[in-house]
Write an enzyme that holds these catalytic residues in place. Structure first.
Site, short mmCIF file in Angstrom:
data_model
loop_
_atom_site.label_atom_id
_atom_site.label_comp_id
_atom_site.label_asym_id
_atom_site.label_seq_id
_atom_site.Cartn_x
_atom_site.Cartn_y
_atom_site.Cartn_z
N HIS A 1 0.82 -1.21 0.00
CA HIS A 1 0.00 0.00 0.00
C HIS A 1 0.86 1.27 0.00
CE1 HIS A 1 -3.79 -2.28 1.47
NE2 HIS A 1 -3.70 -2.26 0.16
N ASP B 1 0.78 4.16 1.30
CA ASP B 1 1.12 4.90 2.53
C ASP B 1 2.30 4.25 3.25
OD1 ASP B 1 -0.80 2.82 2.94
OD2 ASP B 1 -1.22 3.57 4.95
#
Ligand SMILES: [Zn+2]
Length: 261
Positions: A79, A81
């Site tokens: 992901h 982030d």
């Protein structure tokens, strides 16, 4: 346990070998923000950085300033982030990036389940723990001065995580629930927790409870109910901003129940 107060831009020691630098990217999904972990055995010159975070230059510059020479950058999962800033950070620190997903690696081979990464005076054992994503891994720190596991988004410091494949996720939680008592949780978001086995057991109980609720909803709505219809019943008590991510979890629950009737 002390509940960490969000402290952006400050390197906060959590165990004798692990410190966290919280990225200033709070949201419903990232909680207080992304935890970037800096690992270093006492006396080691180099560090290991786990999850540099988003492509957020002020954050990455702060990590660069406190991490010193970085021997390896490790990624818990795909992901953005967690990994979005990794290519920039790798170039800045002249360090390789290693992840389970080969496409995220820079100048190094992908991680394999059970492998031990020796770096910064530490032995980090890789555990493939799919469920949140297919490529999620945890890193066990086996060190005399306190045993800890970096859990990425597989186990968070607060609340529960979004699940992509529930069968895989339950297997991963059982693996983590078998960790020795007193293993500190160093999560991808939220505060550290004192005991991984306890938290993983709580997550398992929570998932079983949600599965029971989904079974009950299907009895009311019919076996072909849409994920959204099930969310509206099962997550009626949860803030609507979380219904989007909840729909992914329900999709995984419906897949699981259809495969394991
Ligand atoms: Zn994630």
């Amino acid at each position: 346990m002390t509940l960490a107060h969000p402290a952006y831009g400050i390197l906060r020691p959590v165990t004798p070998v692990a410190s966290v630098l919280l990225e200033d990217n709070p949201s419903a999904m990232t909680l207080d923000g992304t935890n970037t972990w800096v690992l270093r055995s006492p006396g080691a010159r180099e560090s290991v950085v786990v999850d540099p975070g988003s492509a957020d230059l002020p954050h990455l510059e702060r990590v660069a300033a406190v991490a010193g020479p970085v021997s390896t950058i490790l990624i818990t999962h795909q992901h953005p982030d967690h990994v979005g800033g990794a290519p920039w950070f790798a170039e800045r620190m002249s360090a390789p990036v290693r992840a389970f997903d080969e496409s995220l690696c820079v100048d190094a081979p992908p991680l394999t389940d059970g492998e031990t990464v020796a770096a910064a005076g530490l032995d980090l054992t890789v555990r493939h723990t799919p469920g949140h994503t297919e490529d999620s891994v945890c890193f066990e720190i086996g060190h005399d001065e306190g045993r800890a596991v970096l859990t990425g988004d597989t186990v968070l410091g607060r609340g529960t995580t979004v699940v992509f494949d529930l069968g895989d996720y339950l297997s991963s939680l059982r693996l983590l629930a078998a960790q020795p008592l007193g293993t500190t949780v160093l999560p991808g978001h939220g505060p550290e927790l004192p005991d991984l086995a306890v938290t993983a057991a709580e997550y398992l109980a929570h998932r079983e409870e949600r599965l029971d609720q989904v079974r009950a909803a299907l009895r009311r709505l019919g076996p072909d109910a849409s994920p959204r219809a099930v969310v509206e019943v099962v997550y009626a008590d949860v803030d609507k901003s979380l219904w989007g991510p909840a729909e992914w979890s329900v999709r995984a629950q419906l897949d699981y129940l259809r495969a394991n009737p």
